[in-house]
Structures are given as structure tokens and as C-alpha cells.
Design a protein around this motif. Sequence first.
Motif, short mmCIF file in Angstrom:
data_model
loop_
_atom_site.label_atom_id
_atom_site.label_comp_id
_atom_site.label_asym_id
_atom_site.label_seq_id
_atom_site.Cartn_x
_atom_site.Cartn_y
_atom_site.Cartn_z
N CYS A 38 0.85 -1.41 0.03
CA CYS A 38 0.04 0.02 0.01
C CYS A 38 0.89 1.32 -0.02
O CYS A 38 0.70 2.01 -0.72
CB CYS A 38 -0.97 0.16 1.09
SG CYS A 38 -1.99 -1.35 1.35
N LYS A 39 1.87 1.13 0.91
CA LYS A 39 2.71 2.27 1.03
C LYS A 39 3.69 2.65 -0.18
O LYS A 39 3.71 3.72 -0.81
CB LYS A 39 3.87 2.22 2.07
CG LYS A 39 4.76 3.38 2.17
CD LYS A 39 5.94 2.80 3.21
CE LYS A 39 6.76 3.93 3.72
NZ LYS A 39 7.73 3.57 4.72
N ALA A 40 4.04 1.64 -0.99
CA ALA A 40 4.65 1.74 -2.08
C ALA A 40 3.69 2.07 -3.55
O ALA A 40 4.21 2.97 -4.15
CB ALA A 40 5.20 0.42 -2.74
N THR A 41 2.62 1.70 -3.49
CA THR A 41 1.55 2.19 -4.40
C THR A 41 1.11 3.56 -4.26
O THR A 41 1.28 4.15 -5.29
CB THR A 41 0.27 1.32 -4.30
OG1 THR A 41 0.62 -0.29 -4.51
CG2 THR A 41 -0.81 1.62 -5.36
N LEU A 42 0.98 4.04 -2.95
CA LEU A 42 0.62 5.33 -2.94
C LEU A 42 1.77 6.21 -3.12
O LEU A 42 1.39 7.54 -3.75
CB LEU A 42 -0.16 5.58 -1.66
CG LEU A 42 -1.67 4.94 -1.25
CD1 LEU A 42 -1.94 5.10 0.10
CD2 LEU A 42 -2.44 5.52 -2.24
N GLY A 85 -7.31 2.29 -5.06
CA GLY A 85 -7.94 1.31 -4.28
C GLY A 85 -8.10 1.56 -2.99
O GLY A 85 -8.64 0.87 -1.97
N TYR A 86 -7.73 3.09 -2.41
CA TYR A 86 -8.00 3.72 -1.41
C TYR A 86 -8.78 4.71 -1.33
O TYR A 86 -9.38 5.08 -2.23
CB TYR A 86 -6.52 3.83 -0.54
CG TYR A 86 -5.32 2.73 -0.83
CD1 TYR A 86 -5.15 1.85 -0.15
CD2 TYR A 86 -4.86 2.73 -2.20
CE1 TYR A 86 -4.43 0.68 -0.37
CE2 TYR A 86 -3.79 1.80 -2.28
CZ TYR A 86 -3.41 0.65 -1.51
OH TYR A 86 -2.58 -0.29 -1.82
N GLU A 87 -9.16 5.33 0.23
CA GLU A 87 -10.08 6.24 0.19
C GLU A 87 -9.41 7.50 1.03
O GLU A 87 -8.95 7.29 2.14
CB GLU A 87 -11.06 5.81 1.12
CG GLU A 87 -12.22 6.92 1.09
CD GLU A 87 -13.31 6.54 1.75
OE1 GLU A 87 -14.42 7.23 2.19
OE2 GLU A 87 -13.23 5.36 2.64
N LEU A 88 -9.29 8.30 0.39
CA LEU A 88 -8.69 9.85 0.89
C LEU A 88 -9.77 10.42 1.75
O LEU A 88 -11.06 10.81 1.03
CB LEU A 88 -7.93 10.89 -0.09
CG LEU A 88 -7.47 11.86 0.64
CD1 LEU A 88 -6.09 12.33 -0.52
CD2 LEU A 88 -8.21 13.05 0.87
N THR A 89 -9.94 10.32 2.97
CA THR A 89 -11.17 10.92 3.63
C THR A 89 -10.99 12.45 4.35
O THR A 89 -11.94 12.82 4.63
CB THR A 89 -11.21 10.08 5.18
OG1 THR A 89 -9.98 9.96 6.07
CG2 THR A 89 -11.47 8.49 4.78
N GLY A 90 -9.75 12.87 3.79
CA GLY A 90 -9.73 14.42 3.89
C GLY A 90 -8.42 14.79 4.62
O GLY A 90 -7.55 13.86 4.47
N ARG A 91 -8.32 16.13 4.96
CA ARG A 91 -7.07 16.57 5.50
C ARG A 91 -6.90 16.07 6.95
O ARG A 91 -7.74 16.01 7.59
CB ARG A 91 -6.83 17.91 5.38
CG ARG A 91 -6.43 18.56 3.77
CD ARG A 91 -6.03 19.95 3.90
NE ARG A 91 -5.57 20.18 2.49
CZ ARG A 91 -5.43 21.36 2.03
NH1 ARG A 91 -4.96 22.15 2.99
NH2 ARG A 91 -5.03 21.73 0.86
#
Length: 93
Positions: A38-42, A85-91
Motif C-alpha cells: 500500500c505504501k509503495a503504491t501510494l 483502491g484507497y480512500e482519501l477521507t480528508g486532510r
Amino acid sequence: MSSCCTPDGSCSTGTTRTATVEGTTTVYAVAGMTCGHCKATLTKVIGELDGVLAVEVDVAAGRVTVTTAGAPDDARIAEVVDEAGYELTGRAA
């Protein structure tokens, strides 16, 4: 005989310096990260965006720190995070 000194007379200890990155740093909360993949992908998908200078992913905290040359494009960052495939939920605060 070899020397650890450089031509300018300073000593080299074999350590690597970390470059300081100037810019705007924004921390985002991202849901769905669980591992090093996940870390590498983002890191890759966010790092490829125009104006992004650095990306640091903290999987355990669910935070992604993005340093940009100017104001960050929150919508574009959210888009590539969601496409990965992840969700940015805000700052993050």
C-alpha cells in the motif's frame, strides 16, 4: 594510501545526507492501507503528479504527507488515491 577526506578538505564518514525539500506540506487521512505494498503504491501514484516534490506514507497512522511546489490539488490527489483502491477521507489535523 586512501583517505576519507574529500578534495575540499572535509571528511567523509560514508553517511548520506538527506536533502531538505522546500514546499507546501499537507497531511491527508487515507483509509484502506494495510501493508508495505500500500505504501509503495501510494508513494508511486501520488509522486507522479505534477508539482509533487515528496510523499511519505505512514500505514499504521493512516496518514499520507505530501509536499508540493505550490498549493496542493486536493481533488487530483484524492482521485489518484481512490483509483489506486484507497480512500482519501480528508486532510488530517
